[in-house]
Design a protein around this motif. Structure first.
Motif, PDB file in Angstrom:
ATOM      1  N   SER A  57      16.308  15.718  15.345  1.00 55.10           N
ATOM      2  CA  SER A  57      17.768  15.541  15.381  1.00 55.10           C
ATOM      3  C   SER A  57      18.164  14.133  14.953  1.00 55.10           C
ATOM      4  CB  SER A  57      18.317  15.818  16.780  1.00 55.10           C
ATOM      5  OG  SER A  57      18.115  17.171  17.110  1.00 55.10           O
ATOM      6  N   ASP A 184      20.645  22.143  12.509  1.00 54.86           N
ATOM      7  CA  ASP A 184      19.778  21.655  13.585  1.00 54.86           C
ATOM      8  C   ASP A 184      19.590  22.722  14.662  1.00 54.86           C
ATOM      9  OD1 ASP A 184      18.306  20.211  15.373  1.00 54.86           O
ATOM     10  OD2 ASP A 184      19.708  18.530  15.538  1.00 54.86           O
ATOM     11  N   GLU A 185      18.458  23.360  14.633  1.00 60.88           N
ATOM     12  CA  GLU A 185      18.127  24.456  15.565  1.00 60.88           C
ATOM     13  C   GLU A 185      19.273  25.463  15.652  1.00 60.88           C
ATOM     14  OE1 GLU A 185      15.426  23.921  18.415  1.00 60.88           O
ATOM     15  OE2 GLU A 185      14.983  21.812  18.066  1.00 60.88           O
TER      16      GLU A 185
HETATM   17 MG   LIG Z   1      16.871  18.081  18.515  1.00 58.05          MG
END
Ligand SMILES: [Mg+2]
Ligand SMILES: Nc1ncnc2c1ncn2[C@@H]1O[C@H](COP(=O)(O)OP(=O)(O)O)[C@@H](O)[C@H]1O
Length: 327
Positions: A57, A184-185
């Motif tokens: 991240s 992000d995910e």
């Molecule tokens: Mg992360």
């Protein structure tokens, strides 16, 4: 001179966080000298995979100009993003590089109808000329994610499923006609049964809209499925990077090898299609020299503790390990 051959060039980017007091604090290296390129004329899905706390991240936020690097630079279409000061330039950049976050429910205000966001985005980026044109722009964006304005109009976030809402978040990101999505995910909060359809959506967008994607995940099964290239992160470092098939089928770094061995499946290729996840237990990496895998590495040598390994190129992929140093 502008260099448009590269869509993105991440150049030796490092991010350190100082934790604790001024005199008693420690330095945590969240991302250490990461570098990779993405080609402008070849859309691809590039995956950043690693366990919790490995710096995924942070690297995404550095690319998005949301964090200032301690060292290094991010170059987008030939422009150094890290030094952008003018609002106009920043807007242009934000238009072309769009984030998709983990939790779609956090991305939308529960009291606001979701189509309002889509219209607001279209207005903010100046991509519409009239009300009628706005309907068209919003509808087109929704159609690219398998929805339509008719289905979505007047709905509040709680009236939609996590999967639908994540699609709408992707639609919103598409309104400004970005060239790069940083996801992000994006499926970790989405119902397991809907995950593949969202993941497939990214593949679709690449194929039909020529959008490149940086896909961040701790799930190697989806990574294997959609990626062109993959970078394996370990405590702030990209330790292996290359074509996904090559890296996951014939890993070279002892860490990637260990990941592969931890999967109890006989055939190599099938292994990565199983549900393989990195640990979500976060390990903090404070500044120290040497390879970050020494503690668990079966091949550890003296030098591994003393100096950071360099990036070696072996069979067209990058591996950060002394085992591959030129003798
Ligand atoms: Mg992360
Ligand atoms: N704003 C911050 N301040 C201090 N430490 C941070 C901050 N953001 C992230 N970190 C630390 O940096 C490391 C990498 O975090 P992160 O990039 O979120 O990893 P990942 O996304 O791979 O789980 C972790 O140890 C995390 O605790």
């Amino acid at each position: 001179m502008e260099n448009h051959e590269k869509l993105l060039a991440v150049k030796g980017i490092t991010k350190e966080f100082h934790i604790g007091g001024v005199f008693t604090g420690a330095t945590l290296t969240a991302v250490h000298e990461a570098h990779f390129d993405m080609e402008a004329d070849k859309p691809e899905i590039f995956t950043l995979a690693g366990e919790s706390g490995s710096g995924k991240s942070t690297l995404a936020r550095l690319i998005l100009h949301d964090l200032e690097p301690t060292q290094g630079s991010i170059v987008y279409e030939g422009h150094d993003v890290t030094t952008i000061k003018r609002r106009k330039e920043l807007m242009q950049f934000m238009q072309k590089v769009q984030p998709i976050f983990q939790n779609p429910f956090e991305a939308f205000n529960p009291l606001k109808k979701v189509d309002r966001y889509l219209y607001a985005t279209a207005m903010n980026f100046g991509v519409v000329k009239s009300r009628k044109n706005a309907d068209e722009v919003v509808d087109n964006a929704l159609k690219s994610v398998g929805l339509s304005l008719q289905e979505v109009r007047g709905r509040y976030p709680h009236e939609l499923s996590g999967g639908q809402l994540q699609r709408i978040a992707v639609a919103r990101a598409l309104i400004s006609q970005p060239r790069l999505l940083i996801a992000d995910e994006p499926v970790s909060m989405v119902d397991a049964s809907l995950r593949m359809s969202i993941v497939n959506l990214f593949k679709d967008l690449k194929d039909t809209h020529g959008v490149s994607v940086i896909y961040i995940t701790h799930d190697l099964a989806t990574a294997y499925y959609i990626s062109d290239r993959i970078a394996i992160m370990l405590r702030g470092n990209i330790v292996e990077m290359g074509h996904v098939e090559q890296v996951l089928s014939e890993p070279l770094h002892p860490y990637t090898k260990l990941l592969k061995e931890s999967v109890p499946e006989p055939t190599t290729k099938e292994r990565w299609r199983e549900k393989i996840q990195f640990s979500t237990f976060e390990v903090k990496e404070f500044a120290r020299v040497g390879c970050k895998f020494t503690g668990r590495c079966p091949c550890v040598m003296d030098i591994c503790h003393k100096e950071d390994p360099k990036d070696y190129v072996v069979d067209g992929r990058m591996v950060k390990c002394y085992l591959y140093a030129e003798k």
